[in-house]
Motif scaffolding. Sequence first.
Motif, PDB file in Angstrom:
ATOM      1  N   SER A  14       0.824  -1.212   0.000  1.00 42.84           N
ATOM      2  CA  SER A  14       0.000   0.000   0.000  1.00 42.84           C
ATOM      3  C   SER A  14       0.855   1.258   0.000  1.00 42.84           C
ATOM      4  N   ILE A  15       1.890   1.270   0.836  1.00 34.58           N
ATOM      5  CA  ILE A  15       2.725   2.469   0.974  1.00 34.58           C
ATOM      6  C   ILE A  15       3.608   2.668  -0.248  1.00 34.58           C
ATOM      7  N   ILE A  16       4.218   1.578  -0.715  1.00 38.12           N
ATOM      8  CA  ILE A  16       5.188   1.695  -1.800  1.00 38.12           C
ATOM      9  C   ILE A  16       4.526   2.109  -3.115  1.00 38.12           C
ATOM     10  N   LEU A  17       3.230   1.855  -3.236  1.00 35.63           N
ATOM     11  CA  LEU A  17       2.499   2.293  -4.432  1.00 35.63           C
ATOM     12  C   LEU A  17       1.698   3.563  -4.183  1.00 35.63           C
ATOM     13  N   GLY A  18       1.055   3.637  -3.021  1.00 31.45           N
ATOM     14  CA  GLY A  18       0.158   4.756  -2.752  1.00 31.45           C
ATOM     15  C   GLY A  18       0.852   6.094  -2.653  1.00 31.45           C
ATOM     16  N   VAL A  19       1.940   6.175  -1.883  1.00 33.37           N
ATOM     17  CA  VAL A  19       2.614   7.461  -1.672  1.00 33.37           C
ATOM     18  C   VAL A  19       3.283   7.976  -2.950  1.00 33.37           C
ATOM     19  N   PRO A  20       4.137   7.187  -3.625  1.00 28.98           N
ATOM     20  CA  PRO A  20       4.775   7.719  -4.853  1.00 28.98           C
ATOM     21  C   PRO A  20       3.781   8.102  -5.941  1.00 28.98           C
ATOM     22  N   PHE A  21       2.778   7.249  -6.163  1.00 29.83           N
ATOM     23  CA  PHE A  21       1.799   7.572  -7.198  1.00 29.83           C
ATOM     24  C   PHE A  21       0.954   8.784  -6.820  1.00 29.83           C
ATOM     25  N   GLY A  22       0.685   8.959  -5.523  1.00 28.01           N
ATOM     26  CA  GLY A  22      -0.037  10.148  -5.085  1.00 28.01           C
ATOM     27  C   GLY A  22       0.762  11.416  -5.326  1.00 28.01           C
TER      28      GLY A  22
END
Length: 315
Positions: free
Chosen positions: A111-119
């Motif tokens: 969740s973090i490794i995809l959610g934060v950068p893409f956000g």
Amino acid sequence: MGSYLVRRFLLMALTLFGMSILIFVMLRLVPGDIADILVDAAGIADAKEKAKIAKELGLDRPILEQYGQWIGGLSRGDLGFAYVSERPAIEEIAPRIPISAKLTLMALFFSIILGVPFGVISAVRQNTALDYSLRVISLSGLSLPSFWLGLLVLMASVHWFGTIPIYTNEPRGFLQEVGLLAIPAAVVGFRSSALIMRLTRSSMLEVMRQDYIRTARSKGASNTSVNYNHALRNALLPVVTVIGIEAAFLVGGLIVTETVFNIPGVARFLVEAIRWRDYPIVQNLVMLIAFVVVTVNFLVDMAYMVLDPRIKYAD
């Protein structure tokens, strides 16, 4: 700082004490108990036999005595005996904790490794084709139920590879274990990553409109420096809160995922124990989940001080 930690730990202890009372009382408000289930399963109609079973299980004792016995055993590390298997509860629970813990941590990492950068990318590239694409993906993640997505993954695996990624108890290495849990972790973490991405985007956009961001740009700071050194750190505060909430949600929300992928974890075992009214198992598992939730909230509070030096907890 020291007095704050003391107050925080006292609040955690009080919260867990209140949760223990709530768990104990609500579990016994449900009609029927393990004695009724065992009697019905065996086809016994004799009331004396039912009373004998209840006495053997200690269900005929006063409620306060049962609660005191549970809390006293919990403080000593004695979780009692499972009514169904007649084994110590710790022997039933302990092997399942690492499985659910690995699944939860992998889902949170996903969740973090995809959610934060893409956000961040979506905010920096606002109103571009990339931004619109990422927003559509995030809406899809929030809209798709985890159990339905899990079933789609299973059907796609059978269609393309001829196998089903179902968890088994066969001995395997660490990398094999991670590979087997990666698929259900991605399924359950997809929704969380979508939520984190949308929140990161909105938080970044709000911070990027602040005066100090415009000041940094006017002084000649590069876009990379402004976006990642100035804006991102301040934008992460609400994101950290949601990550903590999602971590707590994942601990108790793995029931469907563990069932679909046949994972013998804590959440699936909890459902089976509730069905059988296995009080020692249900009480201890729900208390474990409550302890994890309270601990995660405490860690989120501590993370605030690291991310924002302006936050101080006075003694």
